[in-house]
Motif scaffolding. Structure first.
Motif: not given
Length: 144
Positions: A89-90, A95-97, A129-135
């Motif tokens: 998970l981490l 990676s997404r960030i 951007d972060l919120k969209d990328n981790l949704k």
């Protein structure tokens, strides 16, 4: 902040030249015009200036980073991410960030049952951007 135009050109020329005179010649302008930009870039920590025979203007590590990324947010954000606990998970969050040019400054984790709370301090990233990328991997992303 998007790095483009004259700022990008000056930073790029600093990879090759080390004096305002050389940069001004390459840009076909007066060195005093370049001096103004150099002072701002120095105040931001993107360049350092040295006087003397071996002196000049030099990119700092931060300047090289900004030039490479072409886009930087000078503000850090603190967020909490709540997600289902799973292996990797981490790594997935990190990676997404990284994919959207964020830089993680610190991380704290706490496990509660089958959920994990991750507190992050991130720079060079907009919250939306972060919120969209981790949704698709996070149950909740909250700006603190």
């Amino acid at each position: 902040m998007k790095i483009d135009g004259l700022t990008e050109r000056i930073l790029t020329l600093l990879e090759k030249y080390s004096t305002t005179r050389e940069i001004a010649a390459a840009m076909e302008t007066h060195p005093k015009n370049i001096d103004r930009y150099i002072r701002v870039l120095r105040d931001l920590g993107f360049v350092e200036t040295k006087k003397g025979k071996t002196g000049g203007v030099f990119l700092t590590n931060e300047g090289r980073y900004v030039l490479k990324k072409k886009n930087i947010n000078l503000i850090t954000i603190k967020v909490q991410v709540v997600a289902e606990d799973k292996i990797g998970l981490l790594a997935s969050i990190s990676s997404r960030i990284s994919e959207i040019n964020g830089n993680i400054l610190s991380t704290t984790l706490e496990k509660e049952g089958n959920k994990v709370r991750v507190w992050l301090v991130i720079e060079n990233l907009e919250f939306n951007d972060l919120k969209d990328n981790l949704k698709d991997i996070a149950d909740k992303v909250v700006l603190l």
